[in-house]
Write an enzyme that holds these catalytic residues in place. Structure first.
Site, PDB file in Angstrom:
ATOM      1  N   CYS A 164     -31.760  28.522  -6.464  1.00 50.46           N
ATOM      2  CA  CYS A 164     -30.733  28.003  -7.532  1.00 50.46           C
ATOM      3  C   CYS A 164     -31.776  27.550  -8.629  1.00 50.46           C
ATOM      4  O   CYS A 164     -31.391  27.476  -9.938  1.00 50.46           O
ATOM      5  CB  CYS A 164     -29.931  27.095  -7.363  1.00 50.46           C
ATOM      6  SG  CYS A 164     -28.816  27.441  -6.055  1.00 50.46           S
ATOM      7  N   HIS A 305     -28.679  19.290 -12.697  1.00 48.23           N
ATOM      8  CA  HIS A 305     -28.142  20.307 -11.832  1.00 48.23           C
ATOM      9  C   HIS A 305     -26.896  20.074 -11.382  1.00 48.23           C
ATOM     10  O   HIS A 305     -25.916  21.014 -11.323  1.00 48.23           O
ATOM     11  CB  HIS A 305     -29.181  20.278 -10.712  1.00 48.23           C
ATOM     12  CG  HIS A 305     -28.915  21.426  -9.594  1.00 48.23           C
ATOM     13  ND1 HIS A 305     -28.967  22.489  -9.960  1.00 48.23           N
ATOM     14  CD2 HIS A 305     -28.572  21.154  -8.388  1.00 48.23           C
ATOM     15  CE1 HIS A 305     -28.953  23.442  -8.978  1.00 48.23           C
ATOM     16  NE2 HIS A 305     -28.798  22.563  -7.992  1.00 48.23           N
ATOM     17  N   GLU A 316     -29.647  13.069  -7.530  1.00 49.38           N
ATOM     18  CA  GLU A 316     -30.075  13.375  -9.126  1.00 49.38           C
ATOM     19  C   GLU A 316     -29.922  12.298 -10.050  1.00 49.38           C
ATOM     20  O   GLU A 316     -30.744  11.827 -10.769  1.00 49.38           O
ATOM     21  CB  GLU A 316     -29.350  14.515  -9.487  1.00 49.38           C
ATOM     22  CG  GLU A 316     -29.995  15.052 -11.047  1.00 49.38           C
ATOM     23  CD  GLU A 316     -29.354  16.482 -11.153  1.00 49.38           C
ATOM     24  OE1 GLU A 316     -30.070  16.874 -12.367  1.00 49.38           O
ATOM     25  OE2 GLU A 316     -28.475  16.761 -10.597  1.00 49.38           O
ATOM     26  N   LYS A 337     -21.652  22.752 -14.953  1.00 56.94           N
ATOM     27  CA  LYS A 337     -21.277  23.380 -13.945  1.00 56.94           C
ATOM     28  C   LYS A 337     -19.833  23.067 -13.645  1.00 56.94           C
ATOM     29  O   LYS A 337     -19.040  23.813 -12.946  1.00 56.94           O
ATOM     30  CB  LYS A 337     -22.127  23.258 -12.661  1.00 56.94           C
ATOM     31  CG  LYS A 337     -23.509  23.823 -12.480  1.00 56.94           C
ATOM     32  CD  LYS A 337     -24.143  23.447 -11.351  1.00 56.94           C
ATOM     33  CE  LYS A 337     -25.617  24.302 -11.135  1.00 56.94           C
ATOM     34  NZ  LYS A 337     -26.525  23.493 -11.897  1.00 56.94           N
ATOM     35  N   HIS A 342     -21.133  27.069 -10.248  1.00 59.62           N
ATOM     36  CA  HIS A 342     -22.797  27.220  -9.843  1.00 59.62           C
ATOM     37  C   HIS A 342     -22.974  28.555 -10.028  1.00 59.62           C
ATOM     38  O   HIS A 342     -22.870  29.443  -8.900  1.00 59.62           O
ATOM     39  CB  HIS A 342     -23.182  26.384  -8.610  1.00 59.62           C
ATOM     40  CG  HIS A 342     -24.439  26.486  -8.327  1.00 59.62           C
ATOM     41  ND1 HIS A 342     -25.485  26.793  -9.146  1.00 59.62           N
ATOM     42  CD2 HIS A 342     -25.199  25.622  -7.442  1.00 59.62           C
ATOM     43  CE1 HIS A 342     -26.465  26.593  -8.947  1.00 59.62           C
ATOM     44  NE2 HIS A 342     -26.382  25.893  -7.664  1.00 59.62           N
ATOM     45  N   PHE A 405     -32.126  25.711  -2.870  1.00 63.22           N
ATOM     46  CA  PHE A 405     -32.284  25.565  -1.374  1.00 63.22           C
ATOM     47  C   PHE A 405     -33.691  25.745  -1.070  1.00 63.22           C
ATOM     48  O   PHE A 405     -34.445  26.760  -1.637  1.00 63.22           O
ATOM     49  CB  PHE A 405     -31.455  26.621  -0.713  1.00 63.22           C
ATOM     50  CG  PHE A 405     -29.809  26.322  -0.442  1.00 63.22           C
ATOM     51  CD1 PHE A 405     -29.462  24.990  -1.159  1.00 63.22           C
ATOM     52  CD2 PHE A 405     -28.992  27.246  -0.059  1.00 63.22           C
ATOM     53  CE1 PHE A 405     -28.083  24.661  -0.967  1.00 63.22           C
ATOM     54  CE2 PHE A 405     -27.464  26.979   0.002  1.00 63.22           C
ATOM     55  CZ  PHE A 405     -27.061  25.558  -0.456  1.00 63.22           C
TER      56      PHE A 405
END
Length: 419
Positions: A164, A305, A316, A337, A342, A405
């Site tokens: 991502c 994010h 975050e 998002k 996403h 990831f």
């Protein structure tokens, strides 16, 4: 010796909110959701049945039918978005400048649908049923490769794949190529098209996707809300034209904003989960600020994010407080998002575009789907998450985060352009 300045002279977007930049931005500001039931395949037996799909996209409206059939959906997005981008930036690629134009994209998974389709054909009919275009359709580098074929851009042609974080790493690579003087301009950003049976099944098996809102898809992506239960998979493309300032001025290009700096880091922690203390997120923001030669107090808006996962949103938010201290409470923070889902490898690009437009227009898009009183005790709601409604304010500089990831983190900072 000061380094060259890099500006953003073009933008394009194909998203669950619309198939162009104007529609996407309008709906972001309106707080509208682009998330709905999965229609690209029969998801009846899936635990997660919602997605941010690109709707009413007909590749053949922009690409000759024969060529479109030889592209995976992600490549179709890339080529159409590139056409939109060059129209917006006004850049004409010809024999005189082709070697000075790079194409550098972030792509997470590439042609997953193509793999699924031809694996089924192989099992059903044997190797003779496999198309000679299988490999060129599925490999990720065909996104920038096909853009070059369609536009004639002959500069560095690169794909970055860091889950991502792919798009921001792509933007950062393009930024570096311009700073090093290797090229004067680049088509960059990210694309993805993995709303497929295997893609949804795989992320569901990881317990990463939202499963509680199949009956009310528009509410499924709810970053920082106490009732969040996972991210919503999405697809699309976001592209930016990066350009060395003097090159842009010489051709009379319009300038949206300046790209001030980028950052990268690794969590070195877990296959899929963010570090619980947000250490990698903290480091990547500090790296971007250092690269931009800016202080935390210089940032007005963070496009986070913010995936709507129980662990990721908490870490975050903690990282933001650690980096920005008391200034964290003066920031606007939002997760777009909540409206797009996403977009995986394309997420960072679409969110960087939202950050550029926030700087350009002095307005911050919201984080939708927060219910009053539906709080998470691990999140500090004194932070301004721009819940549910866009907010007007001066945005001199914005920062955008992406985390992938494997612990890959990337961050970009954009600021108002001034002579």
């Amino acid at each position: 010796m000061s380094r060259p300045r890099v500006v953003i002279t073009g933008l394009s977007a194909i998203t669950p909110l619309g198939n162009d930049l104007e529609t996407t931005w309008k709906r972001l500001l309106a707080g509208e959701s682009g998330i709905g039931p999965i229609t690209l395949f029969d998801a009846t037996d899936y635990d997660s049945r919602v997605a941010g799909e690109v709707k009413n996209f007909v590749a053949e409206d922009f690409i000759p039918a024969k060529q479109a059939r030889r592209m995976d959906r992600f490549t179709q997005f890339a080529v159409v978005a590139a056409q939109q981008l060059l129209k917006d930036s006004g850049l004409v690629i010809n024999d005189d400048n082709a070697y000075d134009v790079g194409v550098i994209l972030g792509i997470g998974l590439g042609g997953l649908k193509t793999i699924e389709t031809y694996h089924a054909k192989l099992l059903q009919g044997g190797p003779g049923k496999v198309s000679p275009f299988l490999i060129p359709m599925l490999i990720s580098n065909m996104g920038p490769g096909q853009i070059a074929i369609f536009t004639g851009a002959k500069g560095p042609n690169i794909v970055t794949t860091t889950a991502c974080a792919s798009a921001i790493h792509g933007i950062g690579t393009a930024f570096s190529e311009i700073l090093l003087g290797r090229i004067s301009t680049a088509i960059t950003g990210g694309v993805e098209a993995t709303v497929t049976p295997l893609g949804v099944a795989g992320f569901t098996a990881l317990k990463a996707l939202s499963t509680h809102y199949n009956g009310d898809p528009a509410k499924a992506s709810r970053p920082f809300d106490g009732a969040r239960d996972g991210f919503v998979i999405g697809e699309g493309a976001g592209l930016l034209q990066l350009e060395e300032l003097e090159h842009a001025k010489a051709r009379g290009a319009k300038i949206y904003a300046e790209l001030a700096g980028v950052g990268a880091s690794a969590d070195a922690h877990h296959l899929t989960a963010s570090h619980p203390e947000g250490l990698g997120a903290k480091l990547v923001m500090l790296n971007a600020l250092e690269d931009a030669e800016m202080k935390p107090e210089d940032i007005d808006y963070i496009n986070v994010h913010g995936t709507s996962t129980p662990v990721g949103d908490v870490s975050e938010a903690k990282a933001i407080k650690d980096v920005f201290g008391e200034h964290a409470y003066k920031l606007n923070i939002s997760s777009t998002k909540s409206m797009t889902g996403h977009l995986l490898g394309a997420a960072g690009a679409v969110e960087a575009i939202a950050s550029v437009l926030a700087v350009k227009n002095d307005i911050v898009p919201p984080t939708i789907n927060h219910a009053e009183g539906d709080n998470d005790e691990n999140i500090d709601y004194e932070l301004n998450f721009t819940f549910n409604k866009a907010q007007k304010r001066t945005v001199n500089a914005a920062l955008s985060n992406t985390f992938g990831f494997g612990g890959h983190n990337a961050c970009v900072i954009v600021k108002k352009y001034a002579e």
